[in-house]
Design an enzyme around this catalytic site. Structure first.
Site, PDB file in Angstrom:
ATOM      1  N   ASP A   1      21.279 -19.374   8.004  1.00 39.38           N
ATOM      2  CA  ASP A   1      21.282 -20.939   8.270  1.00 39.38           C
ATOM      3  C   ASP A   1      19.952 -21.354   8.583  1.00 39.38           C
ATOM      4  OD1 ASP A   1      20.617 -19.194  10.677  1.00 39.38           O
ATOM      5  OD2 ASP A   1      21.566 -20.454  11.981  1.00 39.38           O
TER       6      ASP A   1
ATOM      7  N   HIS B   1      12.697 -13.146  14.923  1.00 44.40           N
ATOM      8  CA  HIS B   1      14.423 -12.741  14.955  1.00 44.40           C
ATOM      9  C   HIS B   1      14.831 -12.410  13.635  1.00 44.40           C
ATOM     10  CE1 HIS B   1      14.667 -14.320  18.952  1.00 44.40           C
ATOM     11  NE2 HIS B   1      14.404 -15.326  18.651  1.00 44.40           N
TER      12      HIS B   1
HETATM   13  C1  BDR Z   1      18.778 -16.573  16.302  1.00 44.59           C
HETATM   14  O1  BDR Z   1      19.395 -18.019  16.381  1.00 44.59           O
HETATM   15  C2  BDR Z   1      18.546 -18.852  15.484  1.00 44.59           C
HETATM   16  O2  BDR Z   1      17.948 -19.817  15.963  1.00 44.59           O
HETATM   17  C3  BDR Z   1      17.490 -18.152  14.731  1.00 44.59           C
HETATM   18  O3  BDR Z   1      17.312 -18.600  13.376  1.00 44.59           O
HETATM   19  C4  BDR Z   1      17.946 -16.514  14.807  1.00 44.59           C
HETATM   20  O4  BDR Z   1      18.892 -16.200  13.814  1.00 44.59           O
HETATM   21  C5  BDR Z   1      18.037 -16.121  17.223  1.00 44.59           C
HETATM   22  O5  BDR Z   1      18.892 -16.196  18.248  1.00 44.59           O
HETATM   23 CA    CA Z   2      19.062 -17.735  11.716  1.00 47.94          CA
END
Ligand code: BDR
Ligand code: CA
Length: 306
Positions: free
Chosen positions: A9, A239
């Site tokens: 995303d 992340h």
């Molecule tokens: C996840 O949430 C999204 O905002 C980031 O892209 C990552 O995949 C972290 O909690």
């Molecule tokens: Ca993400």
């Protein structure tokens, strides 16, 4: 060589993960599938195509579901990733188009065609993965593994006190994926919160990779501003890149095997919970990480890009 599809995303840390995968000499990026979360699904598709175009990689993009399995559609997190997904970088339309095939069909087909070899790395809500499991009963058998950025066992949440954002945005889908057994690996906040990149790291990336690293550095300002406001941190967690790195360097992560379920209602909605009495097969949850080694791979490999 890992044959990889990232379900994404994009999203600032998604862009970091995708550029990392393009740069990594041990990853063959077979395509991207898109999902809502940081942005809407059509925006995610546009951004995914745009990232591949910028990186000069001719790989397919398949558009995914526009809403969670059960919950109603929600408004994306513009305060975290910006209105267009890439912080203050304005929208741009890529030349390429997505496949006619949707994300779940593409995932099922690629898993069949690369039986036993395909690693799927979802770094957004898990709707497309749950749909692939529901459409093709052999999907789990056909993939090599599903390495997910999502969840939190002991670290607490980042969108609510209980839930990590990707799981929170489609808890029903995440619960379906939790039934996938030992090929499923969660790379959640228990480890991603240990890996922090500061503005100097992005400056170093941009110095060595002016065009693509420079693009990530520009995006990172907005992301780090959010971290500063909500967590008082002058840096951001890696992340999504951590999940991609776990696909090629599993030895850098210490895992716990346990049956898992996802809370789908009330104030704990989106929490990933131990489910010892569920009769489910155990999945793998990353609980420790060699954070410096992961961060070094990220910095060194992004520097290979133009
Ligand atoms: C996840 O949430 C999204 O905002 C980031 O892209 C990552 O995949 C972290 O909690
Ligand atoms: Ca993400």
């Amino acid at each position: 060589m890992v044959k990889l599809i990232i379900d994404t995303d994009p999203g600032i840390d998604d862009a970091m993960a995708i550029f990392y995968a393009v740069a990594a000499p041990d990853i063959e990026l077979l395509g991207l599938t898109t999902i809502f979360g940081n942005v809407t699904t059509p925006m995610a598709t546009r951004n995914a195509l745009r990232l591949l175009e910028a990186a000069g990689l001719d790989a397919p993009v398949a558009q995914g579901a526009e809403a969670p399995l059960v919950l109603p559609p929600f408004t994306p997190s513009a305060h975290v990733h910006g209105a267009e997904g890439f912080g203050d970088i304005p929208a741009a339309d890529p030349k390429a188009k997505p496949l006619e095939e949707d994300a779940a069909d593409f995932l099922c087909r690629m898993a069949r065609e690369h039986k036993g070899e395909l690693v799927v790395c979802p770094v957004g809500p898990l709707t497309n993965i749950a749909l692939a499991m529901q459409r093709d009963p052999d999907f789990i058998e056909n993939v090599k593994s599903i390495v997910i950025m999502g969840g939190s066992l002991e670290e607490g949440g980042n969108i609510t006190p209980h839930a990590e954002a990707n799981i929170y945005h489609d808890p029903h889908a995440a619960d379906v994926v939790c039934s996938g057994g030992d090929k499923v690996v969660f790379v959640g906040l228990d480890v991603t919160h240990r890996i922090l990149c500061v503005p100097e790291d992005f400056a170093a990336i941009a110095a060595r990779s002016p065009r693509l690293g420079g693009m990530l550095q520009e995006m990172s300002h907005f992301y780090i501003k959010f971290y500063l406001e909500v967590a008082g941190l002058n840096g951001c967690s890696l992340h999504d890149p951590a999940a991609v790195i776990a696909c090629t360097h599993p030895e850098l992560f210490g895992k716990r095997q346990l049956p898992l379920r996802v809370s789908c209602e009330g104030e704990t909605s989106g929490a990933t919970l131990a489910a010892e009495d569920s009769g489910r097969a155990p999945v793998n949850v990353c609980m420790t990480v060699e954070a410096d080694a992961v961060k070094n791979l990220f910095l060194e490999r992004l520097a290979l890009l133009p």
